[in-house]
Write a protein that holds these residues in place. Structure first.
Motif, short mmCIF file in Angstrom:
data_model
loop_
_atom_site.label_atom_id
_atom_site.label_comp_id
_atom_site.label_asym_id
_atom_site.label_seq_id
_atom_site.Cartn_x
_atom_site.Cartn_y
_atom_site.Cartn_z
N GLN A 129 0.85 -1.18 0.00
CA GLN A 129 0.00 0.00 0.00
C GLN A 129 0.89 1.23 0.00
O GLN A 129 1.87 1.30 0.75
CB GLN A 129 -0.90 0.00 1.23
N THR A 130 0.58 2.20 -0.84
CA THR A 130 1.39 3.42 -0.89
C THR A 130 1.33 4.16 0.44
O THR A 130 0.32 4.13 1.14
CB THR A 130 0.90 4.38 -2.00
N ASN A 131 2.45 4.82 0.80
CA ASN A 131 2.42 5.76 1.92
C ASN A 131 2.31 7.18 1.34
O ASN A 131 2.16 7.36 0.13
CB ASN A 131 3.66 5.59 2.81
N LYS A 132 2.37 8.19 2.19
CA LYS A 132 2.16 9.56 1.71
C LYS A 132 3.22 9.98 0.70
O LYS A 132 2.93 10.71 -0.25
CB LYS A 132 2.13 10.52 2.90
N VAL A 133 4.46 9.53 0.92
CA VAL A 133 5.54 9.88 -0.01
C VAL A 133 5.27 9.27 -1.37
O VAL A 133 5.36 9.93 -2.41
CB VAL A 133 6.90 9.41 0.54
N SER A 146 6.45 -2.96 -4.78
CA SER A 146 7.50 -2.39 -3.93
C SER A 146 8.76 -3.23 -3.88
O SER A 146 9.83 -2.74 -3.49
CB SER A 146 6.97 -2.22 -2.50
N GLY A 147 8.67 -4.49 -4.30
CA GLY A 147 9.84 -5.36 -4.26
C GLY A 147 9.74 -6.50 -5.25
O GLY A 147 8.65 -7.00 -5.54
N ILE A 148 10.88 -6.88 -5.80
CA ILE A 148 10.97 -8.03 -6.70
C ILE A 148 12.20 -8.83 -6.30
O ILE A 148 13.28 -8.26 -6.13
CB ILE A 148 11.11 -7.60 -8.18
N MET A 194 15.97 3.75 -3.58
CA MET A 194 15.77 2.39 -4.08
C MET A 194 17.05 1.59 -3.86
O MET A 194 18.14 2.16 -3.78
CB MET A 194 15.41 2.40 -5.57
N ARG A 195 16.88 0.26 -3.74
CA ARG A 195 18.04 -0.60 -3.52
C ARG A 195 18.05 -1.79 -4.48
O ARG A 195 17.01 -2.38 -4.77
CB ARG A 195 18.03 -1.17 -2.09
N LEU A 196 19.25 -2.10 -4.96
CA LEU A 196 19.50 -3.32 -5.71
C LEU A 196 20.43 -4.18 -4.84
O LEU A 196 21.56 -3.78 -4.56
CB LEU A 196 20.16 -3.01 -7.05
N ASP A 213 11.81 -0.73 -3.43
CA ASP A 213 11.44 0.69 -3.47
C ASP A 213 10.50 0.96 -2.30
O ASP A 213 9.28 0.81 -2.39
CB ASP A 213 10.75 1.01 -4.79
N TYR A 214 11.09 1.37 -1.17
CA TYR A 214 10.33 1.65 0.05
C TYR A 214 10.70 3.04 0.55
O TYR A 214 11.54 3.19 1.44
CB TYR A 214 10.61 0.62 1.13
N PRO A 215 10.12 4.10 -0.02
CA PRO A 215 10.48 5.45 0.41
C PRO A 215 10.03 5.72 1.84
O PRO A 215 8.95 5.29 2.27
CB PRO A 215 9.73 6.35 -0.57
N ILE A 216 10.86 6.41 2.58
CA ILE A 216 10.58 6.76 3.97
C ILE A 216 10.07 8.17 4.03
O ILE A 216 10.61 9.08 3.39
CB ILE A 216 11.85 6.61 4.83
#
Length: 218
Positions: A129-133, A146-148, A194-196, A213-216
């Motif tokens: 679920q998307t957050n505000k960011v 958000s992830g693979i 984002m992270r690889l 991809d989990y923006p804070i």
């Protein structure tokens, strides 16, 4: 020259936050002559906001050794970008490619995001679920990819790395700008927020590959 951030895509919403020439930003979408972007400041904090389109230009220079395209992956001979896409976009891609996937399961919270998992043939996809960011970046309040995670060597990163390859091969393709996640025996490359990630087995070979991809929030 200073390029100021705006809290909304309107001339009257200018803030006191700015970037200068040659600062690197990541662009998400456009509206009314503005683009929604983010920027990492000198303290490592991600700043999100609107900037005027006329003040930014495309730039092919990599950030921390990575580019936006590095978060696509090769599924067979097809270059596919699913990370950060809406669940609807993912469903359309699944249907167009006639892929059979599992029902969503493992409902819970990960990194503060309500999430579910689906999988097919060695690929695990996390839907959150998307957050505000994320709502501001993507322009909607819904679920997104958000992830693979890749666990089968038939799939490759854009630079040709697959499960089973050595860590030395990863370094030859991506350089030495990774950071260690010692608890999970993984090494990750950061691109904005984002992270690889490459997780390794006891022989220092790639055991799994994660795109996240989990923006804070600020």
């Amino acid at each position: 020259m200073k390029t100021y951030f705006y809290s909304s895509p309107q001339e009257g919403c200018k803030t006191n936050i700015f970037i200068i020439k040659n600062d690197k930003i990541l662009k998400y979408r456009e509206f009314g002559g503005f683009s929604y972007v983010n920027y990492i400041n000198k303290n490592g904090h991600v700043i999100d906001g609107w900037v005027r389109n006329k003040n930014i230009i495309p730039d092919n220079e990599k950030y921390n050794g990575l580019d936006y395209i590095d978060f696509s992956l090769m599924l067979g001979k097809e270059k596919t970008r699913l990370l950060g896409k809406t669940t609807k976009d993912m469903d359309n891609w699944i249907n167009n490619n006639k892929i059979s996937v599992s029902d969503p399961d493992n409902h819970g919270f990960y990194k503060g995001f309500e999430s579910w998992n689906i999988d097919f043939s060695g690929v695990y996809i996390t839907i959150s679920q998307t957050n505000k960011v994320m709502e501001k970046r993507l322009g909607y309040n819904d679920t997104y990819v958000s992830g693979i995670t890749l666990v089968d060597r038939q799939y490759k990163t854009i630079r040709g790395i697959s499960v089973g390859d050595s860590w030395n091969k990863v370094i030859s393709k991506y350089g030495r700008n990774s950071k260690a996640d010692t608890e999970n025996k993984c090494n990750y490359f950061q691109y904005f927020d984002m992270r690889l990630t490459f997780c390794l087995d006891t022989f220092n070979n790639v055991q799994s590959i994660l795109f996240e991809d989990y923006p804070i929030g600020p």
